[in-house]
Design an enzyme around this catalytic site. Structure first.
Site, short mmCIF file in Angstrom:
data_model
loop_
_atom_site.label_atom_id
_atom_site.label_comp_id
_atom_site.label_asym_id
_atom_site.label_seq_id
_atom_site.Cartn_x
_atom_site.Cartn_y
_atom_site.Cartn_z
CE LYS A 163 -25.17 -47.46 43.89
NZ LYS A 163 -26.22 -46.68 43.18
CB SER A 203 -28.71 -45.63 45.99
OG SER A 203 -28.35 -45.75 44.63
CB SER A 258 -28.77 -43.33 42.67
OG SER A 258 -29.89 -43.74 43.42
#
Lengths: 486, 98
Positions: A79, A154, A178
């Site tokens: 990420k 997210s 997330s």
């Protein structure tokens, strides 16, 4: 089966048997990214050259005969809030668009030491603030099962890249859901470890008392494997807990016989998508057939979790994001007259609207006159929420719930009203407030072919029980093995 | 409304942010919605409840006061490479003293 579709453990076997080389595997994954990413936008940076060089090194290690490290030659995506030395790390924000990290996060370092190939950096909501990936300052990521829908946020790029076979596995971060929400929306396995289990050093901070790094994988065994590599004490993160890391793969096949699974009445609410309720109910019934005992429980303060979370997370965000001032790194506004204007204009132009909203609200709840009414109050409610779980764990060993009340929604559907978006995290957020581990496992599809996720919540540092239960369930179902139509 | 646009403007200044009038109107509306929602925390009696800052007990571990990261030119350069404006080994900012 194409090389790019391999799980970590399948790739491990093929690499060690020399049926496929690490370079071939990484090349297959890079080709897959090239062929599919124009539809998905999972990646913000693809590290093709570096990845192939790392794969060549892995091939030399594999050729010399000794037992290779666990992830030798396995492509892993990060990420974009997780730093990798020499690689651009944007955190999904314009303010860090050209930031190149001078060092590795501890988790990145651990992956490299385990022989992993860092294949690229994946899309996310700006500074990990969002539930849909639409807050990315770059092209928002799409759900591989239906590209008109969000992958969840997210860690949307982490989940979509794994679901679409654009990597063997990925790391995400989870502050209020997330990892688990995108894992459920994309039909993969995602784990938020116990707070303190995994180092946060070198991870762009959003809300420091809630953030945790975790694996996004194609199956539960991979999840255990990846957690084993990244977990453990790190002197560079003072909140990382100094206790031994168990071998999560060693007892994966233990089963659920005698395991007490708590079902909280507050997590089965009106307005839930009926197919989600049915799929999660069926999964729980299956675990019972496998020998688990089902125990009704209550988590009475559940309805206060979102309010408590947003006050705390926004307060911490307003403090953490003060560092983006246009002086030492990141974007700087041009043509400003003095230092005050430099800060203000840089931040006004560099941050997106959700990030600015959270910084402003966080500043408000921490300001004189409101601190006790909002911030301290939210922290007290956090105590009650945590106590709910500790009480529940007196009568059960793990807790089973849905990950989200619905399957993936359409892009734009919840963008106009921030509060509606925040409510997507209604079943995941309390786990972060209580610091507990939470696992998302695929447990079905709705009538539109969209994945549904089962959430398993455990006692602090008892990731093992979650992985064992998730593994037992997965052995009898193929939800996670199904592939999106790309 | 629970909060006025002027109050939101003041908050923005404290947070080193700035907003256009249009953004300010929208943000004030969002403040109102979110603060109204957060008010539900007031339903709970919490006078005797201790606040939780971290869910897992966190101590402040100490280490020996020794240099662990000796500065070197390459590292300094790598750090300064991200500076939006620099002069030799310094970050450059607009004039701050009249």
């Amino acid at each position: 089966m194409s090389h790019y579709a391999l799980t970590i453990h399948q790739a491990q076997e093929k690499l060690r048997a020399r049926e496929v080389s690490a370079v071939e595997l990484s090349q297959a994954v890079l080709n897959r990214i090239q062929d599919t990413d124009q539809h998905l936008h999972s990646y913000l940076t693809v590290c093709a050259e570096e990845a192939l060089a790392q794969a060549e090194t892995a091939d030399r290690t594999l050729a010399n005969g000794a037992t290779p490290p666990p992830l030798c030659g396995i492509p892993i995506a990060l990420k974009d809030v997780i730093l990798a030395q020499g690689v651009r790390s944007t955190a999904g924000s314009k303010i860090l668009e050209h930031f190149v990290s001078p060092y590795d996060a501890t988790v990145t370092q651990r992956l490299k030491e385990a022989g992993a190939v860092i294949i690229g950096k994946v899309n996310c909501d700006e500074f990990a603030m969002g539930s849909s990936n639409e807050n990315s300052a770059f092209n928002p990521c799409r759900n591989p099962w239906d590209t008109d829908r969000v992958p969840g946020g997210s860690s949307g790029g982490s989940a979509s890249s794994v679901a679409a076979d654009q990597t063997c596995a990925a790391l995400g971060t989870d502050t209020g859901g997330s990892i688990r929400l995108p894992a459920a929306f994309c039909g993969i396995v995602g784990l938020k470890p116990t707070y303190g289990r995994v180092s946060r050093f070198g991870v762009v901070a959003y809300a420091s008392s809630l953030d945790q790094v975790g694996p996004c994988t194609k199956d539960v065994r991979d999840c255990a494997l990846l957690l084993e590599v990244i977990a453990g004490h790190d002197p560079r993160d003072s909140t990382s807990v100094n206790r031994p890391t168990p071998s999560y793969t060693a007892h994966l096949e233990r089963g659920v016989s005698g395991l007490r699974i708590g079902i909280p009445q507050e997590y089965f609410i009106e307005g839930m998508q009926p197919e989600v309720e049915t799929a999660v109910g069926d999964a729980i019934a299956h675990l019972q057939v496998l020998g688990a005992e089902i125990v009704p429980i209550s988590l009475p303060h559940t309805e206060y979790a979102i309010a408590s979370y947003y006050v705390i997370a926004m307060a911490e965000a307003s403090s953490n994001l003060a560092r983006y001032d246009g002086v030492r790194y990141g974007y700087r506004a041009a043509e400003v007259e003095d230092l005050g204007a430099l800060y203000q204009t840089t931040r006004a132009q560099g941050f997106g609207s959700e990030v600015k909203r959270r910084i402003a609200l966080g500043t408000y709840v921490l300001s004189a006159g409101y601190y006790d009414a909002y911030y301290v109050k939210a922290q007290k409610v956090r105590t009650l929420i945590r106590q709910d779980f500790l009480d529940a764990f007196k009568t059960c060993d793990i807790i089973a719930t849905p990950v989200a009340p619905t399957t993936a929604f359409r892009l734009g559907e919840k963008l106009a009203d921030p509060l509606t978006m925040y409510l997507s995290d209604i079943f995941t957020i309390a786990v972060n407030l209580a610091g507990l581990p939470g696992l998302s496992v695929p447990c079905g599809f709705d009538q539109h072919g969209l994945p549904i996720g089962l959430q398993l919540i455990g006692r602090p540092f008892d990731e093992e029980a979650l992985l064992q239960a998730g593994y037992a369930y997965e052995q009898d179902h193929d939800w996670g093995a199904r592939k999106p139509p790309l | 409304m629970r909060i006025t646009p002027d109050e939101v403007r003041q908050i923005a200044t404290l947070a080193r942010l700035s907003f256009t009038e249009e953004e300010l109107t929208e943000l004030t509306q969002h403040f109102d919605t979110i603060l109204t929602y957060v008010d539900k925390l007031g339903e709970l009696q919490t006078d005797s409840v201790e606040p939780t800052a971290h869910a897992v007990a966190v101590s402040a571990p100490l280490r020996d006061d020794v240099v662990t990261n000796t500065p070197n030119a390459a590292q300094t350069d790598a750090l300064l490479a991200n500076a939006p404006s620099r002069k030799t080994h310094f970050f450059r900012v607009p004039k701050i003293i009249e």
